[in-house]
Scaffold this motif. Sequence first.
Motif, PDB file in Angstrom:
ATOM      1  N   GLY A  71       0.819  -1.207   0.000  1.00  0.00           N
ATOM      2  CA  GLY A  71       0.000   0.000   0.000  1.00  0.00           C
ATOM      3  C   GLY A  71       0.853   1.257   0.000  1.00  0.00           C
ATOM      4  O   GLY A  71       0.591   2.205  -0.738  1.00  0.00           O
ATOM      5  N   ALA A  72       1.913   1.258   0.803  1.00  0.00           N
ATOM      6  CA  ALA A  72       2.823   2.406   0.849  1.00  0.00           C
ATOM      7  C   ALA A  72       3.578   2.550  -0.471  1.00  0.00           C
ATOM      8  O   ALA A  72       3.786   3.664  -0.962  1.00  0.00           O
ATOM      9  CB  ALA A  72       3.801   2.248   2.012  1.00  0.00           C
ATOM     10  N   PRO A  77       5.215   8.676  -2.913  1.00  0.00           N
ATOM     11  CA  PRO A  77       5.840   9.505  -3.944  1.00  0.00           C
ATOM     12  C   PRO A  77       6.810   8.682  -4.795  1.00  0.00           C
ATOM     13  O   PRO A  77       7.409   7.712  -4.320  1.00  0.00           O
ATOM     14  CB  PRO A  77       6.574  10.589  -3.156  1.00  0.00           C
ATOM     15  N   GLY A  78       6.958   9.088  -6.035  1.00  0.00           N
ATOM     16  CA  GLY A  78       7.777   8.347  -6.991  1.00  0.00           C
ATOM     17  C   GLY A  78       9.208   8.124  -6.541  1.00  0.00           C
ATOM     18  O   GLY A  78       9.771   7.053  -6.785  1.00  0.00           O
ATOM     19  N   ASP A  79       9.789   9.101  -5.837  1.00  0.00           N
ATOM     20  CA  ASP A  79      11.182   8.931  -5.433  1.00  0.00           C
ATOM     21  C   ASP A  79      11.348   7.931  -4.294  1.00  0.00           C
ATOM     22  O   ASP A  79      12.458   7.533  -3.979  1.00  0.00           O
ATOM     23  CB  ASP A  79      11.819  10.276  -5.064  1.00  0.00           C
ATOM     24  N   GLU A  80      10.225   7.488  -3.681  1.00  0.00           N
ATOM     25  CA  GLU A  80      10.288   6.493  -2.604  1.00  0.00           C
ATOM     26  C   GLU A  80       9.882   5.094  -3.059  1.00  0.00           C
ATOM     27  O   GLU A  80       9.930   4.151  -2.274  1.00  0.00           O
ATOM     28  CB  GLU A  80       9.391   6.926  -1.436  1.00  0.00           C
ATOM     29  N   TRP A  84       9.994   1.318  -0.876  1.00  0.00           N
ATOM     30  CA  TRP A  84       8.792   0.572  -0.467  1.00  0.00           C
ATOM     31  C   TRP A  84       8.651  -0.731  -1.242  1.00  0.00           C
ATOM     32  O   TRP A  84       8.233  -1.751  -0.689  1.00  0.00           O
ATOM     33  CB  TRP A  84       7.551   1.446  -0.630  1.00  0.00           C
ATOM     34  N   GLN A  85       8.995  -0.713  -2.521  1.00  0.00           N
ATOM     35  CA  GLN A  85       8.934  -1.943  -3.308  1.00  0.00           C
ATOM     36  C   GLN A  85       9.914  -2.959  -2.734  1.00  0.00           C
ATOM     37  O   GLN A  85       9.592  -4.143  -2.607  1.00  0.00           O
ATOM     38  CB  GLN A  85       9.247  -1.664  -4.772  1.00  0.00           C
ATOM     39  N   GLY A  86      11.120  -2.515  -2.394  1.00  0.00           N
ATOM     40  CA  GLY A  86      12.108  -3.418  -1.815  1.00  0.00           C
ATOM     41  C   GLY A  86      11.631  -4.037  -0.517  1.00  0.00           C
ATOM     42  O   GLY A  86      11.802  -5.235  -0.286  1.00  0.00           O
ATOM     43  N   VAL A 117      18.625  -0.976  -1.838  1.00  0.00           N
ATOM     44  CA  VAL A 117      19.848  -0.208  -2.098  1.00  0.00           C
ATOM     45  C   VAL A 117      19.534   0.969  -3.008  1.00  0.00           C
ATOM     46  O   VAL A 117      20.016   2.084  -2.789  1.00  0.00           O
ATOM     47  CB  VAL A 117      20.957  -1.119  -2.678  1.00  0.00           C
ATOM     48  N   ASP A 118      18.679   0.749  -4.013  1.00  0.00           N
ATOM     49  CA  ASP A 118      18.273   1.853  -4.895  1.00  0.00           C
ATOM     50  C   ASP A 118      17.509   2.930  -4.129  1.00  0.00           C
ATOM     51  O   ASP A 118      17.513   4.095  -4.520  1.00  0.00           O
ATOM     52  CB  ASP A 118      17.402   1.344  -6.047  1.00  0.00           C
ATOM     53  N   GLY A 119      16.858   2.548  -3.034  1.00  0.00           N
ATOM     54  CA  GLY A 119      16.076   3.496  -2.242  1.00  0.00           C
ATOM     55  C   GLY A 119      16.810   4.057  -1.043  1.00  0.00           C
ATOM     56  O   GLY A 119      16.215   4.757  -0.219  1.00  0.00           O
ATOM     57  N   THR A 120      18.100   3.776  -0.935  1.00  0.00           N
ATOM     58  CA  THR A 120      18.877   4.222   0.225  1.00  0.00           C
ATOM     59  C   THR A 120      18.818   5.728   0.426  1.00  0.00           C
ATOM     60  O   THR A 120      18.739   6.213   1.546  1.00  0.00           O
ATOM     61  CB  THR A 120      20.347   3.764   0.099  1.00  0.00           C
TER      62      THR A 120
END
Length: 160
Positions: A71-72, A77-80, A84-86, A117-120
């Motif tokens: 859900g999150a 937001p796109g940059d997050e 959240w997917q990870g 890691v991409d979302g760090t």
Amino acid sequence: MTSPRERDRDDEGRARSARPRDAAGRPLPPGEAGVERVDEDVVLPPDESLREAQRLLDGGFPFHAHEVLEGAWKSGPGDERALWQGLAQLAVGLTHAQRGNRRGAVSLLRRGADNLVDGTSVAGRHGVDAEGVATWARTRADAAEAGGELEAGPPPRLRG
């Protein structure tokens, strides 16, 4: 057997299943008691999503944690999204481990680690230890790939 036309559907036509589920998220036969379900239509704010997902992971309900994190992921937001997917993929990897699916567990734990890691760069907004959780996921995937116990050890700590 239910035909596709008789399946539960939401207002947008997506399939829904009102059937009860077990702790690993598997549908149970109609009429059987299952575990309490996460309402897929309720999207929690990030802080609450992390708190609830951690509670569910700690309680042995990774499938349900995935529902919260998804859900999150889908509303944030796109940059997050990678963060959240990870986290959601990590929960799915743990669900596969719980169900005894070694290949699925390894694959989703690794994909989740890569996305974390991409979302760090945005993880700090929510106090998520993305690098620590990614390391935990890769270590767990390596152990499972080497034939180790799928459900060994405690769940990850999402926040440092």
